[in-house]
Design a protein around this motif. Sequence first.
Motif, PDB file in Angstrom:
ATOM      1  N   GLY A  85      83.686 -26.619  35.258  1.00  0.00           N
ATOM      2  CA  GLY A  85      83.835 -25.205  35.581  1.00  0.00           C
ATOM      3  C   GLY A  85      82.726 -24.355  34.999  1.00  0.00           C
ATOM      4  N   LEU A 102      79.503 -25.098  37.015  1.00  0.00           N
ATOM      5  CA  LEU A 102      79.546 -24.498  38.341  1.00  0.00           C
ATOM      6  C   LEU A 102      79.266 -22.997  38.264  1.00  0.00           C
ATOM      7  N   LYS A 103      79.912 -22.352  37.295  1.00  0.00           N
ATOM      8  CA  LYS A 103      79.704 -20.909  37.153  1.00  0.00           C
ATOM      9  C   LYS A 103      78.259 -20.597  36.776  1.00  0.00           C
ATOM     10  N   ARG A 114      76.118 -20.884  39.871  1.00  0.00           N
ATOM     11  CA  ARG A 114      76.375 -19.748  40.761  1.00  0.00           C
ATOM     12  C   ARG A 114      75.682 -18.482  40.254  1.00  0.00           C
ATOM     13  N   LEU A 118      81.745 -14.862  43.428  1.00  0.00           N
ATOM     14  CA  LEU A 118      82.643 -15.931  43.869  1.00  0.00           C
ATOM     15  C   LEU A 118      82.818 -15.892  45.380  1.00  0.00           C
ATOM     16  N   ASN A 136      87.835 -20.080  41.844  1.00  0.00           N
ATOM     17  CA  ASN A 136      88.152 -19.422  40.569  1.00  0.00           C
ATOM     18  C   ASN A 136      88.893 -20.383  39.647  1.00  0.00           C
ATOM     19  N   GLU A 153      86.365 -22.888  38.220  1.00  0.00           N
ATOM     20  CA  GLU A 153      85.514 -22.321  37.177  1.00  0.00           C
ATOM     21  C   GLU A 153      86.281 -22.087  35.873  1.00  0.00           C
ATOM     22  N   SER A 171      83.138 -18.612  29.966  1.00  0.00           N
ATOM     23  CA  SER A 171      82.359 -18.771  31.189  1.00  0.00           C
ATOM     24  C   SER A 171      81.822 -17.445  31.710  1.00  0.00           C
TER      25      SER A 171
END
Length: 503
Positions: free
Chosen positions: A25, A28-29, A32, A39, A54, A57, A123
Amino acid sequence: MRIIALIFIFDSMIAESDYIRVVFGLKLKQQRQKKNWSLQDLATKTGLSKSYLNEIENGKKYPKHDKIIQLSEALNCTFDDLVSTKLDKSLTPINDVLQSDFFKEIPLDLFGINKNNLISIISDAPKKVTAFINALIEISQNYNLGKERFYFAVMRSFQELYDNYFPEVEEKAIQFANENQLELNKNLRTEVLENLLKEKFGYIIQPKDFSGDYALNKLRSLYIPEKKLLLLNERLDFNQKTFILAKEIGFNVLKLNPRPNTYSWLDFGSFEEILNNFYASYFAGCFLISKKELIEKTSDFFDQKQWESQNFEALINHFTDSPETFYYRLTNVLTSEFGIRDLFYLCFVKKDDSDKIQILKELHLNHQQAPHSNATNEHYCRRWIAVKNLHHLKENETLTDAQISHYKDQGVSYLVISTSQKNPFSDGSNRSYCLGILLNNQTIKKLNFAKSSSLKTIEVGVTCESCSIQNCEVRQAHPTRLEKEQFNLDMKKSIEKIRKSLI
């Protein structure tokens, strides 16, 4: 210490699968955010729902193989970039926290903290959180904040969070006393407690002479669980022996495990062990001093118009011959029954052959009231009543006194009551126990003697190094910290003066 506790007690027992989800998570965040995508942007480009992304993440879900491929293609990164558990430099300290055995042993649920909420915080701003974690680690190293001190700091935070009052333990103690027809007062005989441990819990209890081994001489008791054998140091006085026996009953009634097997502390394996030791000690306090009677007698004492030290000593002696047990038990009922939450409890210690004063135990409810322990070897204010008592204490004497301590720099005053005595077990040291109650409109109404003419108001500081009291007759060091702050302030004023003259 609460901030440190909340950040570092990341997860009690974070399983490997949990760890993999959390790391995925975070990565990935991070990928991004490198693209400055929301998102919703990622959901649009992958065809996956925003709510599902969501949850990924926040470490709640781990996507299947085909979904990971969709994500990596949309983010223009490799499959391995997402699934590898290796974190880049910006997240390395967070990885250390997640995997550290040291920080896994404290249950988050004790503090009402949801693991996923912490994951979300990390995060959201990993670099800022990482910088904060690094700062805390550096502070802990500079101030020698080892495992033991850290755990006990977290334990104090836990007590403060609940105003040091635990009704479920109170109820268990009363229930056990009623079931066994026990009258909770100072006349409770050790023989009765020994028989309860033997008959109900299968204990073998034996006195033990530890004096032949210098390393064991200060050990009060040793429990050998394989044999349910409790060894009690022959040097224990009545109060110490009674407390240990009551505490052992607490371990069994509350079914506390793991638990320490020695008194005093030698070592511990987890935070849970410290917590269980606290619960057993709390049970012993409930068991030895009846809450109902303590409320009645304390109410009568608070109604008195004048402060008289002998009346407070009589209050202690009515319940116990141990001032330490009484002072600590009093903190339980003051918060729960009298609504007095702005208070502190401290235990000071001073050895006869040393001039150094140490704070051995402390508890601050509601917020961190002064005085409090420091790790900088600064000199505690000698105007405190507990410190003065230590210096005036005579051989085989118990000394009780009180004063109103006014902290000039903070603009607050406390009623501080203190009792000092020779440490009844360890040779060559004196102890002072003290209770401080913040004086405000509420507490002044509850403490009828708060305006008593027999109570002196004394201006006090926290440490000599930070104190602004002029011409203090007991100052032990120059106000170096204060002088530095004043120097910096004067420099700022001078700089501002030059700046204005040139504009």
